[in-house]
Design a protein around this motif. Sequence first.
Motif, mmCIF file in Angstrom:
data_model
loop_
_atom_site.group_PDB
_atom_site.id
_atom_site.type_symbol
_atom_site.label_atom_id
_atom_site.label_comp_id
_atom_site.label_asym_id
_atom_site.label_seq_id
_atom_site.Cartn_x
_atom_site.Cartn_y
_atom_site.Cartn_z
ATOM 1 N N ALA A 337 6.261 11.850 -3.083
ATOM 2 C CA ALA A 337 5.297 12.577 -3.915
ATOM 3 C C ALA A 337 4.873 11.777 -5.134
ATOM 4 O O ALA A 337 3.696 11.802 -5.528
ATOM 5 N N ASN A 338 5.800 11.077 -5.750
ATOM 6 C CA ASN A 338 5.466 10.323 -6.962
ATOM 7 C C ASN A 338 4.481 9.199 -6.669
ATOM 8 O O ASN A 338 3.563 8.948 -7.459
ATOM 9 N N ALA A 339 4.665 8.507 -5.540
ATOM 10 C CA ALA A 339 3.765 7.401 -5.183
ATOM 11 C C ALA A 339 2.340 7.912 -4.974
ATOM 12 O O ALA A 339 1.370 7.324 -5.470
ATOM 13 N N ASN A 340 2.208 9.020 -4.257
ATOM 14 C CA ASN A 340 0.878 9.586 -4.038
ATOM 15 C C ASN A 340 0.271 10.123 -5.332
ATOM 16 O O ASN A 340 -0.930 9.978 -5.579
ATOM 17 N N ALA A 341 1.104 10.741 -6.164
ATOM 18 C CA ALA A 341 0.614 11.280 -7.434
ATOM 19 C C ALA A 341 0.087 10.165 -8.335
ATOM 20 O O ALA A 341 -0.951 10.320 -8.997
ATOM 21 N N GLU A 342 0.800 9.042 -8.376
ATOM 22 C CA GLU A 342 0.346 7.909 -9.183
ATOM 23 C C GLU A 342 -0.978 7.364 -8.666
ATOM 24 O O GLU A 342 -1.854 6.986 -9.447
ATOM 25 N N ARG A 343 -1.124 7.327 -7.343
ATOM 26 C CA ARG A 343 -2.378 6.847 -6.766
ATOM 27 C C ARG A 343 -3.525 7.798 -7.120
ATOM 28 O O ARG A 343 -4.632 7.358 -7.444
ATOM 29 N N LEU A 344 -3.253 9.101 -7.056
ATOM 30 C CA LEU A 344 -4.282 10.083 -7.416
ATOM 31 C C LEU A 344 -4.659 9.945 -8.890
ATOM 32 O O LEU A 344 -5.855 9.906 -9.242
ATOM 33 N N LYS A 345 -3.668 9.871 -9.763
ATOM 34 C CA LYS A 345 -3.949 9.772 -11.204
ATOM 35 C C LYS A 345 -4.721 8.490 -11.526
ATOM 36 O O LYS A 345 -5.638 8.505 -12.348
ATOM 37 N N LYS A 346 -4.363 7.405 -10.852
ATOM 38 C CA LYS A 346 -5.064 6.137 -11.074
ATOM 39 C C LYS A 346 -6.524 6.262 -10.657
ATOM 40 O O LYS A 346 -7.437 5.803 -11.357
ATOM 41 N N GLY A 347 -6.749 6.903 -9.500
ATOM 42 C CA GLY A 347 -8.118 7.090 -9.030
ATOM 43 C C GLY A 347 -8.935 7.946 -9.976
ATOM 44 O O GLY A 347 -10.095 7.628 -10.284
#
Length: 379
Positions: A337-347
């Motif tokens: 979840a953290n990896a996907n969340a970081e990708r979303l926040k970066k986007g």
Amino acid sequence: MKKNQKKVKNIIFFKPAKQTENIGDLLINLVEVELLRPYGQIVVDDLSAPSWFVDEISTSPADQRLSKISGNQLLKTLSSLLVKQLFSKKYQYYLFIQPGHTSRTGNDLAMSTLKLNLKMNLLKMLGLRICRIGFSIGPVDVPNGWAESIGSRAYHYYALRDHESLKIAQQYNFKNPQYFPDLAWAYAPEKIEKQAGDYVVISLRSNAYGKEHDSAYLQPLIAKFRELLIHAGQQSLKVMITYQVKYDRDACVELYENLKNEFDCEFVDSKLTLKEANKIYGSAKFIVSNRLHVLLLALKCGGLSFALVDQKDNKKITSIFHDNNLKELILDVKENANANAERLKKGLSKSNEMMAEFKTIQAGNKKVIEDKLNNIFNQ
């Protein structure tokens, strides 16, 4: 061309999609007809698709309908027309087969494909130019891989929209497969007034393949979406649940029931039209989906879209996103979840930059589409 020699007129027959429940298919069929129209007289096969679908994709009064020029089905009509001009060629006939996706397994389907392709090869010998552009294939089993390979020999132009499909074509020794971008890249949405909305759109398919709802397939995606909102700090957003495909309604109901007690949810309980999708996607903070044409249409409408997929299983989406330098928009259901969340926040943090880059990418794809079509009709 000699001075007194008349130019042969192009007659372009278009066979629409069999699947009409998906506005993604409506979108790419509409775009293809519009792109083909400048190259000749369009004749749409209205005997193999509902009249409303044909009317939606064929919007010019200059387009003809198969039922108005012949009392026969498409292939029989083409055969008759080609035989009539065996010794005096007045027209160059083309058959463009619908874009989309082809996936086949089983000996029965392989045999059916071989029988159809025998007819296609006979029509090719009579002078028909058969083309298929901007589609993808797979998964296929061995019999269907070779059946499609044999069929590719009937084509004047056979062009796939992603490099994973091209790998399958190379594996089974297809005849001269080409690359041709997805036709959604050439779609120009109607310009309408949009407002920045404080909501996220989620639109998920109801199954891996086919039309039957599969809760076991959907539940891990719902759990991953829930984690994504919480870990990315987006849980205060309204969650708008929509569908573009009739068969995804059950998935939306399940999404709503699973999320309504924890998030502010709205379920739009009707299949979106292109105009509705344009407004809803374009005004969203971001969109999450595992359907290709939800993602591409949303991006075309100005909405930042994230693909929530299994990168190994959803090769149609991941291949097209990788081919077009959009891999930053892929959220892998197998990642934590953290990896996907970081990708979303970066986007989200560089949303304007990413949408500007997308506009450059889509303009490049549209130019490729136009150049390749010119080459098809100038061969």
